[in-house]
Enzyme design. Sequence first.
Site, PDB file in Angstrom:
ATOM      1  N   HIS A 176      18.408 -36.621 -12.801  1.00 38.65           N
ATOM      2  CA  HIS A 176      17.875 -37.211 -11.576  1.00 38.65           C
ATOM      3  C   HIS A 176      16.398 -36.878 -11.388  1.00 38.65           C
ATOM      4  O   HIS A 176      15.868 -36.961 -10.279  1.00 38.65           O
ATOM      5  CB  HIS A 176      18.700 -36.747 -10.365  1.00 38.65           C
TER       6      HIS A 176
ATOM      7  N   LYS B  34      13.353 -13.780 -12.608  1.00 40.56           N
ATOM      8  CA  LYS B  34      13.038 -12.607 -13.435  1.00 40.56           C
ATOM      9  C   LYS B  34      12.048 -12.988 -14.531  1.00 40.56           C
ATOM     10  O   LYS B  34      11.078 -12.290 -14.779  1.00 40.56           O
ATOM     11  CB  LYS B  34      14.345 -12.079 -14.051  1.00 40.56           C
TER      12      LYS B  34
ATOM     13  N   GLU C  49      18.312 -16.311 -10.239  1.00 36.93           N
ATOM     14  CA  GLU C  49      17.833 -14.953 -10.483  1.00 36.93           C
ATOM     15  C   GLU C  49      17.200 -14.840 -11.880  1.00 36.93           C
ATOM     16  O   GLU C  49      16.154 -14.210 -12.047  1.00 36.93           O
ATOM     17  CB  GLU C  49      19.005 -13.967 -10.319  1.00 36.93           C
TER      18      GLU C  49
ATOM     19  N   GLU D  44       8.444 -13.833 -13.027  1.00 43.39           N
ATOM     20  CA  GLU D  44       7.669 -12.760 -12.400  1.00 43.39           C
ATOM     21  C   GLU D  44       7.154 -11.741 -13.409  1.00 43.39           C
ATOM     22  O   GLU D  44       6.098 -11.162 -13.204  1.00 43.39           O
ATOM     23  CB  GLU D  44       8.424 -12.091 -11.249  1.00 43.39           C
TER      24      GLU D  44
ATOM     25  N   TRP E  97      -2.977  -2.669  -1.593  1.00 42.03           N
ATOM     26  CA  TRP E  97      -2.543  -4.000  -2.026  1.00 42.03           C
ATOM     27  C   TRP E  97      -3.159  -4.947  -1.011  1.00 42.03           C
ATOM     28  O   TRP E  97      -2.758  -4.969   0.159  1.00 42.03           O
ATOM     29  CB  TRP E  97      -1.024  -4.060  -2.002  1.00 42.03           C
TER      30      TRP E  97
ATOM     31  N   LYS F  55       6.465  -3.733  -4.792  1.00 46.12           N
ATOM     32  CA  LYS F  55       7.890  -3.371  -4.800  1.00 46.12           C
ATOM     33  C   LYS F  55       8.517  -3.496  -3.422  1.00 46.12           C
ATOM     34  O   LYS F  55       9.595  -4.017  -3.270  1.00 46.12           O
ATOM     35  CB  LYS F  55       8.032  -1.939  -5.318  1.00 46.12           C
TER      36      LYS F  55
ATOM     37  N   ASN G 106      -1.213   1.813   5.847  1.00 47.73           N
ATOM     38  CA  ASN G 106      -0.302   0.830   5.254  1.00 47.73           C
ATOM     39  C   ASN G 106       0.247  -0.015   6.401  1.00 47.73           C
ATOM     40  O   ASN G 106       0.651   0.521   7.421  1.00 47.73           O
ATOM     41  CB  ASN G 106       0.848   1.568   4.537  1.00 47.73           C
ATOM     42  N   GLY G 107       0.223  -1.336   6.242  1.00 50.29           N
ATOM     43  CA  GLY G 107       0.733  -2.210   7.296  1.00 50.29           C
ATOM     44  C   GLY G 107      -0.281  -3.280   7.652  1.00 50.29           C
ATOM     45  O   GLY G 107      -1.291  -3.437   6.956  1.00 50.29           O
TER      46      GLY G 107
ATOM     47  N   ARG H 216       4.753   0.453  -6.479  1.00 48.07           N
ATOM     48  CA  ARG H 216       4.757  -0.391  -5.283  1.00 48.07           C
ATOM     49  C   ARG H 216       3.797  -1.574  -5.423  1.00 48.07           C
ATOM     50  O   ARG H 216       3.846  -2.503  -4.628  1.00 48.07           O
ATOM     51  CB  ARG H 216       4.345   0.441  -4.055  1.00 48.07           C
TER      52      ARG H 216
ATOM     53  N   CYS I 179       0.835  -1.202   0.000  1.00 47.20           N
ATOM     54  CA  CYS I 179       0.000   0.000   0.000  1.00 47.20           C
ATOM     55  C   CYS I 179       0.875   1.259   0.000  1.00 47.20           C
ATOM     56  O   CYS I 179       1.992   1.231   0.493  1.00 47.20           O
ATOM     57  CB  CYS I 179      -0.861   0.038   1.247  1.00 47.20           C
TER      58      CYS I 179
HETATM   59  C1  F6R Z   1      12.375  -9.743  -7.601  1.00 49.04           C
HETATM   60  C2  F6R Z   1      12.321  -8.746  -6.539  1.00 49.04           C
HETATM   61  C3  F6R Z   1      12.126  -9.219  -5.147  1.00 49.04           C
HETATM   62  C4  F6R Z   1      12.978  -8.393  -4.165  1.00 49.04           C
HETATM   63  C5  F6R Z   1      12.636  -8.797  -2.724  1.00 49.04           C
HETATM   64  C6  F6R Z   1      13.505  -8.059  -1.714  1.00 49.04           C
HETATM   65  O1  F6R Z   1      12.592  -9.129  -8.833  1.00 49.04           O
HETATM   66  O2  F6R Z   1      12.418  -7.568  -6.770  1.00 49.04           O
HETATM   67  O3  F6R Z   1      12.394 -10.578  -5.026  1.00 49.04           O
HETATM   68  O4  F6R Z   1      14.323  -8.601  -4.449  1.00 49.04           O
HETATM   69  O5  F6R Z   1      11.295  -8.530  -2.462  1.00 49.04           O
HETATM   70  O6  F6R Z   1      13.312  -6.681  -1.766  1.00 49.04           O
HETATM   71  P1  F6R Z   1      14.338  -5.703  -1.097  1.00 49.04           P
HETATM   72  O7  F6R Z   1      15.640  -5.831  -1.811  1.00 49.04           O
HETATM   73  O8  F6R Z   1      13.737  -4.342  -1.239  1.00 49.04           O
HETATM   74  O9  F6R Z   1      14.479  -6.115   0.349  1.00 49.04           O
END
Ligand code: F6R
Length: 599
Positions: free
Chosen positions: A495, A476, A472, A479, A75, A594, A99-100, A27, A2
């Site tokens: 395996h 990527k 990674e 997502e 959110w 985010k 938010n929270g 976000r 949020c």
């Molecule tokens: C994936 C992504 C998330 C963040 C994770 C940690 O693309 O962005 O997996 O890496 O939520 O976020 P931070 O680095 O802000 O703690």
Amino acid sequence: MCGIIGYKGKRNVKDVLISCLQMLEYRGYDSSGLAVIKNNKIRVTKCVGRIENLKEKVSRYDFDNSVCGIAHTRWATHGKVSEENSHPHRVGNVVLVHNGVIENYKEIEDLLIKKYKFKSETDSERICALIDSFYNGNNELEAIEKATSMLKGSYSLGIMFEGKNKIYGIKKDTPLVLGIGNKEFFLASDICALLPYTKEFIILDDNEIVEIGDNFNIYYDGIIIYKKIETADYDVEEAMKNGYEHFMLKEINEQIDISRKLYSKYITNENINDLIIDLDKYKRIDFVGCGSAYNASLVAKYFIDKYCTNGEFYANCYASSEYRYMNHYFDKNVLVVFLSQSGETADTLACLRMCNEEGIDTVAIVNVISSTMAREAKYVLPMLAGPEICVATTKGYFSQSYICSLLVLKVMYKRKIINREELTRILEDFNKLPKYIDEVINKDYKIIADSIYKNKDIYYIGRGIDIYTCYEASLKLKEISYIHSECFASGELKHGPIALISKRTPVIALLSEFSVCEKTINNICEAKARGAKIITIRKESINIDKNLSDYDIVVPLVSEFVQSILIIIACQMLSYEVAKLRKCDIDKPRNLSKSVTVE
Ligand code: F6R
């Protein structure tokens, strides 16, 4: 998660609220709303879906001469995505955005159920009712203080009272800043949202209440306190797309410049400097992070295992959500390194606080320097990546891996595992990165994307450090494109996972480890024999039979400490092109947010 905005000033209140909400879109959210005070009355407007819908809805009303307002992107956590559950909530004379997550909201509901009829399923509406229950028409601060002292959990709140032309803000464990303009004031979850209007801000600490009227006051325990005004160290342009089709593409390109910034901050005269901490005095380093930040930490562990581990020194990597609930043995020989782009991720922050309570030395590799982690860790290593707006991280991961490699090199040098000449040679490659990154970004990924974007499953394989890059790369891809993707240590294929390979299943093999590349090539052959479409992403010095690889991307040869950075950039570009062909909302993937400020 949020996002909260508040505005009091001479501009058109509704327009400011909407434009700042749009800056918070990154976000992640599923509904939005705003509340504006005009002629001493509060009007609340909210709706499900994009902010564009809210914009359209508010355009039906006359908001001229409004004096102040609060707004929110939601959110969903408590209760489904619906207009009733969106914010702002109104109960009695109180209107609020939150938010929270409030853990004891059911108990609060039980206390209030006789007096109030709730319209939503949210914890936030219960907070609103609680404040109203203490409000006598004239004791705003007291009502907020009494109500929030009963809350268990995390919150940042923007609050208004019917008939009062003021905004109040308070926070605990999720961020809230006060923006200060020219005779105008803002509230926001993130200073980025306010950059079109101001770069000056004050970070609110837990349980401080800000009261915004014609001026502002900050209270702690009922007493006015004075706090330092900070200035954001980036401009609105850095938080805008600047002609790129997506933030993701812009941020991938920004890695060129970030590598220059990191080099000039952390490397001088072919020496690693400014890492603050003397890593050499520790026997164990725990790296802790979530998602991509966790993946970046694997790079550090990989090199520590490969070059530094002995009976006296070793490293571990943990997902914050696990580390938090594990049994730990801590002593003064342990250093815990936290990785977080936002510096606000709830699980990582909880781990940091746990370590601080234990008196353990902590380091935060963090991008947002005004964040809670940056303020609470003993040492901070800034990521210098600038605002990251695309929900899926690219430059954040890049910067974290870069700093992790430098940390390991520093340990290696101090422990005499490498000498001066070797260190100098390796650091020269860090210096060459801008040119090489540019080269990697500008390869043709569209042609590969075109041949795989309709597939339902795509697999990554690799060995050694490549398997960590695969984590990674696969994250990527899934997502942002919503294609199912997994990765496997290539030796594990036979395996079990090889059962998943059928005709034309894309298998992307990462090849940067010379010592094991022949083995991976054997595994590629096994996949190819089952009909897989093979894509290889390899460093220049590893050769591959033209008939084996359907598509082949070659990245420049550099020191292994930065090789995986070039490989991941190729994977970022490929994921981007695939998601684009699938017409996905690249910068705002579904269900993701985010800054994950709830557990
Ligand atoms: C994936 C992504 C998330 C963040 C994770 C940690 O693309 O962005 O997996 O890496 O939520 O976020 P931070 O680095 O802000 O703690």
